[in-house]
Design an enzyme around this catalytic site. Structure first.
Site, PDB file in Angstrom:
ATOM      1  N   LEU A  51       0.861  -1.199   0.000  1.00 38.62           N
ATOM      2  CA  LEU A  51       0.000   0.000   0.000  1.00 38.62           C
ATOM      3  C   LEU A  51       0.891   1.240   0.000  1.00 38.62           C
ATOM      4  O   LEU A  51       1.133   1.842   1.037  1.00 38.62           O
ATOM      5  CB  LEU A  51      -0.907   0.005   1.227  1.00 38.62           C
ATOM      6  CG  LEU A  51      -1.785  -1.232   1.423  1.00 38.62           C
ATOM      7  CD1 LEU A  51      -2.819  -0.971   2.502  1.00 38.62           C
ATOM      8  CD2 LEU A  51      -2.460  -1.668   0.146  1.00 38.62           C
ATOM      9  N   GLU A  59       1.460   4.416  -2.507  1.00 36.78           N
ATOM     10  CA  GLU A  59       1.188   5.134  -3.750  1.00 36.78           C
ATOM     11  C   GLU A  59       2.423   5.843  -4.292  1.00 36.78           C
ATOM     12  O   GLU A  59       2.618   5.910  -5.506  1.00 36.78           O
ATOM     13  CB  GLU A  59       0.038   6.135  -3.554  1.00 36.78           C
ATOM     14  CG  GLU A  59      -1.337   5.501  -3.467  1.00 36.78           C
ATOM     15  CD  GLU A  59      -1.615   4.814  -2.130  1.00 36.78           C
ATOM     16  OE1 GLU A  59      -0.844   5.042  -1.165  1.00 36.78           O
ATOM     17  OE2 GLU A  59      -2.590   4.052  -2.038  1.00 36.78           O
ATOM     18  N   GLN A  82      -5.846   3.052  -6.300  1.00 32.88           N
ATOM     19  CA  GLN A  82      -7.128   2.415  -5.958  1.00 32.88           C
ATOM     20  C   GLN A  82      -8.316   3.380  -5.904  1.00 32.88           C
ATOM     21  O   GLN A  82      -9.417   3.043  -6.316  1.00 32.88           O
ATOM     22  CB  GLN A  82      -6.962   1.689  -4.633  1.00 32.88           C
ATOM     23  CG  GLN A  82      -8.052   0.700  -4.356  1.00 32.88           C
ATOM     24  CD  GLN A  82      -7.656  -0.229  -3.222  1.00 32.88           C
ATOM     25  OE1 GLN A  82      -7.555   0.191  -2.069  1.00 32.88           O
ATOM     26  NE2 GLN A  82      -7.419  -1.479  -3.532  1.00 32.88           N
ATOM     27  N   PHE A  83      -8.088   4.567  -5.380  1.00 34.06           N
ATOM     28  CA  PHE A  83      -9.080   5.654  -5.420  1.00 34.06           C
ATOM     29  C   PHE A  83      -8.311   6.904  -5.821  1.00 34.06           C
ATOM     30  O   PHE A  83      -7.191   7.111  -5.344  1.00 34.06           O
ATOM     31  CB  PHE A  83      -9.722   5.870  -4.036  1.00 34.06           C
ATOM     32  CG  PHE A  83     -10.721   4.806  -3.652  1.00 34.06           C
ATOM     33  CD1 PHE A  83     -12.089   5.020  -3.814  1.00 34.06           C
ATOM     34  CD2 PHE A  83     -10.294   3.599  -3.131  1.00 34.06           C
ATOM     35  CE1 PHE A  83     -13.006   4.033  -3.459  1.00 34.06           C
ATOM     36  CE2 PHE A  83     -11.205   2.611  -2.773  1.00 34.06           C
ATOM     37  CZ  PHE A  83     -12.572   2.827  -2.936  1.00 34.06           C
ATOM     38  N   ASP A 115      -8.471   9.761  -4.877  1.00 38.54           N
ATOM     39  CA  ASP A 115      -8.081  10.550  -3.701  1.00 38.54           C
ATOM     40  C   ASP A 115      -6.653  10.223  -3.259  1.00 38.54           C
ATOM     41  O   ASP A 115      -5.965  11.060  -2.689  1.00 38.54           O
ATOM     42  CB  ASP A 115      -9.024  10.231  -2.535  1.00 38.54           C
ATOM     43  CG  ASP A 115     -10.479  10.277  -2.971  1.00 38.54           C
ATOM     44  OD1 ASP A 115     -11.174  11.221  -2.599  1.00 38.54           O
ATOM     45  OD2 ASP A 115     -10.912   9.364  -3.707  1.00 38.54           O
ATOM     46  N   HIS A 128     -12.815   9.273  -0.382  1.00 37.84           N
ATOM     47  CA  HIS A 128     -12.880   8.248  -1.435  1.00 37.84           C
ATOM     48  C   HIS A 128     -13.827   8.654  -2.562  1.00 37.84           C
ATOM     49  O   HIS A 128     -14.358   7.790  -3.245  1.00 37.84           O
ATOM     50  CB  HIS A 128     -13.355   6.909  -0.864  1.00 37.84           C
ATOM     51  CG  HIS A 128     -12.378   6.235   0.045  1.00 37.84           C
ATOM     52  ND1 HIS A 128     -12.126   6.680   1.318  1.00 37.84           N
ATOM     53  CD2 HIS A 128     -11.589   5.151  -0.137  1.00 37.84           C
ATOM     54  CE1 HIS A 128     -11.228   5.879   1.877  1.00 37.84           C
ATOM     55  NE2 HIS A 128     -10.886   4.954   1.030  1.00 37.84           N
TER      56      HIS A 128
END
Lengths: 330, 334
Positions: free
Chosen positions: B58, B60, B82-83, B85, B129
């Site tokens: 995890l 980014e 993944q999102f 945001d 999100h």
């Protein structure tokens, strides 16, 4: 002094020519940086830059452990890494002068010198910003199966960046062929390591990622070389990354704005006594590989080389303003 | 032509490009066996294996930075964030590194990478999100930004993005993943930087992106019943922006409504309005240009609040009606 003894006692399997090359590389970095500083004072270079004086053994020792096809990523204090990786000094000087024929066509300057052909994937203006890039380059090397290794330089300040943690963990998970070299020059700008880091035992961090961590005297070029060689070999064998700390010191300020208010003259002088170039020179003299006359001759040659580079840069054209937007997109 | 969903279209683009070019690979969180948070990459690991459909930690910054580093050495990574945001977490690597490497290094490197990311509200995922952050990345020279609205474009634009030699950010709207539309089985691409006119009209130009294109088309149907003829432009690409299609349409209709889900304040609607008023279309305007955008709040959780926070079909209908009432020529006609 004791540290010189440590170097002298070292068993190194490098041929004499290679040792003398390393000595010359350190001298080239030192002279380059001294001239850059002088040109700035003379108003010939503008913007900012970060001098590598005092840290020469770290770049040269580490990069000498690489093969020519290997890669590095560098930092805002990147001139030493570029030179050690084989950059052309005239093209570096032209870039610092902002010239069209410089490494980055005058668009990058000191903090963005890159030369992918010689394996330099770029200096970086963001502290820790190159660590994920190096990790991705290592991922590419692994995918391409080209047997190449990436060496990623960063300073002690970068250890406090999230990118360090993310990228080193990422490389550990995928066992990427990358060597992380933390050049601990004792200060993140003005912040001393013992105030900026929860633990000044820098390589203890490696254990958190399941990696080996090695701390070496960063002013001892052969100690750096040996640690780097082991890490590079390990990376090339597919056994994953290593974290190396090279303990060193920058003699000059962080950048041009630095009035050295956060450290004492005594401290700076004490580190100057541990000059990595003088130490290595004395070691080579002790082995009978270098005489005082050789040393003076080499210094003169390097001086001439840097002066030629300055003259070259002076003669080069500035970028054409009409080409301002060249190179934004491929 | 067969119809498939937007998510299937994205998956097909990824699979076909990976088959076509062995340098293409995927990286992201839970994109392997799990199939991604929205199931977009489901099954790809079975065909391509974990080396090319890489489940990452995890991280980014590491995902985006590693994509950039791999791209510089000749790979063509497609990173999933993944999102959207979470782009904020990796934005140094996107904005300061990937976008600038080529220019900073004197035009000597290529950074052929894609960041795909689900964006937008409407799923009850609340403030962290549900954002629409495309304007942030439109502002950065060196990046390209696309936001497909249809399955056809989702596939065709993603293929173009993967084949592009620059970093491209692809905003996929979560509410669109299950929408269906015609998608050819043979290979095709949609060029980056070219808008599409989804419906021709003569009274008002509505300029939209992503899910707002669907809402604008629904609004246009209703307005047609009232005798208002709406032309709907789907921008598809935000950077580069197809200013020619916008200007040409507004010259024809004389009225413009810009609709986006991103916050109206400092949103890209301002850029579209600027494009119109700086062009010859200014002379053709019969009324002020209207912007519809997200309210100046974080996206809320409660479904009524969430719905109220971003433009809906009825907001577009109301804006167009108002615009026509303001217009002297229309008043004369009525």
């Amino acid at each position: 002094m004791a540290e010189s003894m440590a170097t002298a006692a070292r068993k190194v399997d490098l041929p004499p020519g290679r040792l003398l090359h390393m000595y010359r590389q350190m001298l080239r970095i030192r002279k380059f940086e001294e001239e850059v500083d002088r040109l700035y004072q003379a108003g010939k270079i503008w913007g900012t830059f970060h001098l590598y004086i005092g840290q020469e053994a770290s770049a040269v020792g580490a990069i000498e452990a690489l093969e020519p096809g290997d890669y590095i990523t560098s930092t805002h204090r990147g001139h030493g890494h570029s030179i050690a990786k084989g950059a052309s000094i005239p093209l570096m000087m032209a870039e610092l002068r902002g010239k069209e024929t410089g490494y980055c066509r005058g668009r990058g300057g000191s903090m963005h010198i890159a030369d992918v052909e010689s394996g330099n994937l770029g200096a970086n203006g963001i502290v820790g910003g190159g660590i994920p890039i190096a990790t991705g380059a290592a991922l590419a090397c692994k995918k391409l199966g080209n047997g190449r290794v990436v060496m990623c330089f960063f300073g002690d300040g970068a250890l406090a960046q999230g990118a360090f943690h993310e990228a080193v963990n990422f490389a550990a998970v995928f066992k990427l062929p990358v060597v992380y070299v933390c050049e601990n020059n004792q200060y993140a700008m003005s912040m001393p390591v013992d105030r900026g880091l929860g633990s000044t035992d820098i390589v203890i961090r490696a254990a958190a990622y399941g990696l080996p961590g090695v701390s070496v005297d960063g002013n001892d070029v052969l100690a750096v070389y040996e640690a780097a060689k082991e890490a590079v070999d390990r990376a090339r064998r597919g056994e994953g990354p290593t974290l190396i700390e090279t303990r060193t010191y920058r003699w000059r300020g962080h950048s041009k704005s630095d009035a050295n208010r956060y450290r004492t003259r005594e401290e700076i002088e004490a580190w100057k006594q541990r000059c990595p170039i003088r130490r290595f020179g004395e070691y080579l003299e002790g082995l009978g590989l270098l005489t005082a006359a050789d040393r003076e001759r080499m210094e003169r040659e390097v001086e001439a080389e840097i002066q030629d580079a300055i003259a070259f840069a002076e003669s080069q054209p500035d970028p054409d303003v009409s080409q301002l937007a060249d190179g934004v997109y491929a | 032509m067969r119809e498939i969903t937007y998510a299937q279209a994205v998956r097909e683009a990824l699979a076909e490009e990976m088959r076509r070019d062995e340098r293409v690979f995927l990286m992201g969180e839970d994109i392997g066996v799990y199939g991604g948070a929205f199931g977009v990459t489901l099954g790809l690991i079975d065909e391509f294996g974990p080396e090319r459909v890489m489940d990452t930690p995890l991280s980014e910054a590491a995902i985006i930075g590693a994509a950039a580093g791999a791209a510089v050495l000749g790979m063509r990574p497609v990173a999933e964030v993944q999102f959207s945001d979470f782009l904020t977490i990796g934005s140094d690597q996107l904005v300061n590194q990937a976008a600038k490497m080529r220019y900073m290094f004197g035009g000597k490197v290529r950074v052929p990478m894609v960041v795909r990311t689900p964006a937008g509200s409407g799923t009850g995922a609340a403030a962290q999100h549900s954002q629409s952050l495309e304007t942030w990345f439109m502002h950065i020279p060196g990046l390209k930004v696309v936001a497909p609205a249809t399955p056809y474009d989702a596939k065709g634009l993603l293929k173009s993005a993967i084949r592009d030699d620059n970093p491209v950010v692809v905003f996929e709207h979560k509410l669109l993943y299950k929408t269906k539309g015609p998608v050819p089985e043979e290979d095709y691409t949609v060029p980056i930087g070219k808008a599409a006119i989804r419906r021709e009209g003569t009274d008002i130009t509505v300029i939209a992106t992503s899910v707002m294109v669907l809402r604008s088309l629904a609004a246009a149907d209703r307005l047609a019943e009232e005798g208002i003829s709406v032309e709907v432009i789907d921008l598809r690409s935000l950077r580069p922006l197809d200013t020619e299609t916008i200007v040409k349409s507004v010259c024809k209709t004389g009225r413009a409504v810009v609709v986006h889900e991103a916050n109206k304040f400092a949103g890209f609607g301002g850029e579209i309005v600027g494009t119109i008023v700086e062009s010859e279309a200014f002379d053709y305007l019969d009324a002020p240009v209207v912007r519809l955008g997200g309210k100046d709040v974080p996206i809320p959780y409660n479904p009524q609040l969430e719905r109220a926070a971003v433009p809906q079909e009825e907001d577009i209908v109301a804006a167009c009606r108002n615009l026509m009432r303001q217009s002297p020529r229309w008043r004369a006609r009525a």
